[in-house]
Design a protein around this motif. Sequence first.
Motif, PDB file in Angstrom:
ATOM      1  N   GLY A  39      49.356  46.113  34.472  1.00  0.00           N
ATOM      2  CA  GLY A  39      48.976  45.675  35.811  1.00  0.00           C
ATOM      3  C   GLY A  39      47.585  46.099  36.215  1.00  0.00           C
ATOM      4  O   GLY A  39      47.280  46.216  37.401  1.00  0.00           O
ATOM      5  N   GLN A  40      46.690  46.307  35.230  1.00  0.00           N
ATOM      6  CA  GLN A  40      45.353  46.809  35.513  1.00  0.00           C
ATOM      7  C   GLN A  40      44.244  45.880  35.031  1.00  0.00           C
ATOM      8  O   GLN A  40      43.094  46.278  34.956  1.00  0.00           O
ATOM      9  CB  GLN A  40      45.168  48.192  34.853  1.00  0.00           C
ATOM     10  CG  GLN A  40      46.088  49.270  35.382  1.00  0.00           C
ATOM     11  CD  GLN A  40      45.789  49.619  36.833  1.00  0.00           C
ATOM     12  OE1 GLN A  40      44.654  49.477  37.300  1.00  0.00           O
ATOM     13  NE2 GLN A  40      46.799  50.057  37.567  1.00  0.00           N
ATOM     14  N   SER A  41      44.582  44.644  34.702  1.00  0.00           N
ATOM     15  CA  SER A  41      43.551  43.710  34.252  1.00  0.00           C
ATOM     16  C   SER A  41      42.876  43.050  35.445  1.00  0.00           C
ATOM     17  O   SER A  41      43.561  42.572  36.351  1.00  0.00           O
ATOM     18  CB  SER A  41      44.163  42.632  33.356  1.00  0.00           C
ATOM     19  OG  SER A  41      43.209  41.619  33.085  1.00  0.00           O
ATOM     20  N   PRO A  42      41.544  42.997  35.458  1.00  0.00           N
ATOM     21  CA  PRO A  42      40.854  42.276  36.539  1.00  0.00           C
ATOM     22  C   PRO A  42      40.794  40.771  36.286  1.00  0.00           C
ATOM     23  O   PRO A  42      40.282  40.026  37.115  1.00  0.00           O
ATOM     24  CB  PRO A  42      39.445  42.887  36.500  1.00  0.00           C
ATOM     25  CG  PRO A  42      39.252  43.293  35.089  1.00  0.00           C
ATOM     26  CD  PRO A  42      40.612  43.697  34.562  1.00  0.00           C
ATOM     27  N   PRO A 215      46.961  39.879  45.198  1.00  0.00           N
ATOM     28  CA  PRO A 215      47.265  38.503  45.627  1.00  0.00           C
ATOM     29  C   PRO A 215      46.298  37.440  45.120  1.00  0.00           C
ATOM     30  O   PRO A 215      46.735  36.358  44.731  1.00  0.00           O
ATOM     31  CB  PRO A 215      47.222  38.606  47.158  1.00  0.00           C
ATOM     32  CG  PRO A 215      47.569  40.024  47.452  1.00  0.00           C
ATOM     33  CD  PRO A 215      46.969  40.822  46.339  1.00  0.00           C
ATOM     34  N   ASP A 216      44.991  37.708  45.137  1.00  0.00           N
ATOM     35  CA  ASP A 216      44.034  36.696  44.693  1.00  0.00           C
ATOM     36  C   ASP A 216      44.253  36.327  43.233  1.00  0.00           C
ATOM     37  O   ASP A 216      44.142  35.156  42.844  1.00  0.00           O
ATOM     38  CB  ASP A 216      42.593  37.185  44.903  1.00  0.00           C
ATOM     39  CG  ASP A 216      42.180  37.144  46.358  1.00  0.00           C
ATOM     40  OD1 ASP A 216      42.870  36.481  47.152  1.00  0.00           O
ATOM     41  OD2 ASP A 216      41.165  37.788  46.712  1.00  0.00           O
ATOM     42  N   ILE A 222      48.986  31.010  39.864  1.00  0.00           N
ATOM     43  CA  ILE A 222      49.905  29.961  40.311  1.00  0.00           C
ATOM     44  C   ILE A 222      49.197  28.612  40.354  1.00  0.00           C
ATOM     45  O   ILE A 222      49.730  27.592  39.903  1.00  0.00           O
ATOM     46  CB  ILE A 222      50.479  30.305  41.700  1.00  0.00           C
ATOM     47  CG1 ILE A 222      51.362  31.554  41.602  1.00  0.00           C
ATOM     48  CG2 ILE A 222      51.265  29.136  42.267  1.00  0.00           C
ATOM     49  CD1 ILE A 222      51.777  32.113  42.946  1.00  0.00           C
ATOM     50  N   ARG A 223      47.986  28.588  40.896  1.00  0.00           N
ATOM     51  CA  ARG A 223      47.218  27.339  40.982  1.00  0.00           C
ATOM     52  C   ARG A 223      46.959  26.762  39.586  1.00  0.00           C
ATOM     53  O   ARG A 223      47.073  25.556  39.361  1.00  0.00           O
ATOM     54  CB  ARG A 223      45.892  27.599  41.677  1.00  0.00           C
ATOM     55  CG  ARG A 223      45.061  26.350  41.955  1.00  0.00           C
ATOM     56  CD  ARG A 223      43.663  26.703  42.420  1.00  0.00           C
ATOM     57  NE  ARG A 223      42.870  27.232  41.332  1.00  0.00           N
ATOM     58  CZ  ARG A 223      42.165  26.476  40.489  1.00  0.00           C
ATOM     59  NH1 ARG A 223      42.181  25.156  40.602  1.00  0.00           N
ATOM     60  NH2 ARG A 223      41.467  27.027  39.525  1.00  0.00           N
ATOM     61  N   ARG A 224      46.620  27.647  38.653  1.00  0.00           N
ATOM     62  CA  ARG A 224      46.261  27.193  37.316  1.00  0.00           C
ATOM     63  C   ARG A 224      47.454  26.574  36.582  1.00  0.00           C
ATOM     64  O   ARG A 224      47.317  25.578  35.881  1.00  0.00           O
ATOM     65  CB  ARG A 224      45.693  28.373  36.518  1.00  0.00           C
ATOM     66  CG  ARG A 224      45.058  28.003  35.196  1.00  0.00           C
ATOM     67  CD  ARG A 224      44.154  29.095  34.674  1.00  0.00           C
ATOM     68  NE  ARG A 224      44.842  30.361  34.544  1.00  0.00           N
ATOM     69  CZ  ARG A 224      44.591  31.439  35.280  1.00  0.00           C
ATOM     70  NH1 ARG A 224      43.660  31.377  36.218  1.00  0.00           N
ATOM     71  NH2 ARG A 224      45.244  32.563  35.086  1.00  0.00           N
ATOM     72  N   PHE A 225      48.637  27.166  36.757  1.00  0.00           N
ATOM     73  CA  PHE A 225      49.802  26.693  36.005  1.00  0.00           C
ATOM     74  C   PHE A 225      50.639  25.661  36.749  1.00  0.00           C
ATOM     75  O   PHE A 225      51.405  24.929  36.131  1.00  0.00           O
ATOM     76  CB  PHE A 225      50.660  27.884  35.576  1.00  0.00           C
ATOM     77  CG  PHE A 225      50.064  28.651  34.426  1.00  0.00           C
ATOM     78  CD1 PHE A 225      50.261  28.228  33.117  1.00  0.00           C
ATOM     79  CD2 PHE A 225      49.265  29.755  34.644  1.00  0.00           C
ATOM     80  CE1 PHE A 225      49.689  28.909  32.054  1.00  0.00           C
ATOM     81  CE2 PHE A 225      48.683  30.440  33.594  1.00  0.00           C
ATOM     82  CZ  PHE A 225      48.897  30.012  32.280  1.00  0.00           C
TER      83      PHE A 225
END
Length: 343
Positions: A39-42, A215-216, A222-225
């Motif tokens: 959970g640490q990927s930018p 959230p971003d 979500i938008r991409r998939f």
Amino acid sequence: MNLNYIPSVLVDTEGLTEEEWLNYRRLGIGGSDAAAIMGQSPFCTKRDLYYDKCGIQPVLEEAESNWVAKEVGHRLEDLVAEIFSRKTGLKVYPIRKMFRHPLYPFMVADVDFFIELPGGATGILECKTTNYNCQDKWANDTVPVNYEYQGRHYMAVMNLDVVYFACLYGNNENEFIIRKMERDLETEQGLIEEEENFWLENVQKKVEPPYTEKPDLVLESIRRFCGPAEEDADEVALSSAHAGAIERYLELKEKKSAVDAESKKLEVEMKAAYTGIVEDMGISCKAALKTGNGNYIVTYNPVYRTGIDKKNLERLKLNHTDIYEDYVTVTESRRFSVKKGAA
């Protein structure tokens, strides 16, 4: 923790095409995947990583926004390694193979370079590039957390105790960062457990992991998939499980409106405070005031913006369609809104 092992070779990467290399990467978890699992990927969510490992393609096939930065980083790896070697006196060398952990075969590693350390030991070198404005991510002798997990993943697979990070952030050898990180078996064990859980419970069982990231990052995933909005799509009936989230959203929206109103009021009062100063400054962009409480430098600088207003944009579309279509791009963003009606 069993440390009596040597890594196996999954594949010789010399001569592999990018697609072939990616297919081998999908056979396990690589170093650059570790941060997403923690959970640490930018850059991506755990769900994004799951989709990639399962071969699920996004609906929106967009050019990567940071593809230039990735390409620069890849092309400058040899240079970064050479600068590191000159600065440290240590010999570095590549091994063009993808390795696999013999005890946890879902863990793979494609290491940039290896290092001959004093005394005959072997270390790992990870080569990075960044821009001048991002060097503060390495401040106070730290390593960006996503790179830290990458390094710990590699040490686990290769059964090595030291990883160096070398980062070039300018165009000369003095604008260069070197960080040394030693193996931490407790942290490593936690990372292995998270990776194992992701691989066995999500990838192998085809179970999507939940979104837990910022959230971003989640909304972009979500938008991409899901793909672009369809205004004529059927209305979705939400389950009662979302009621709490909607009430929380409305509560926060009301608080934000109050804060925004106060902020606008303060802005008006601030402008009223400096109108007399601006009048005395006239066309000047700078002023000074010396008082018993201190000296003040006042600036009133112009800001120029280049653009086409809506009216002229319509004229351009009507009178110069070819130019309009060549230079105007349309991007989609979506505005979330809730209106509460009678029960």
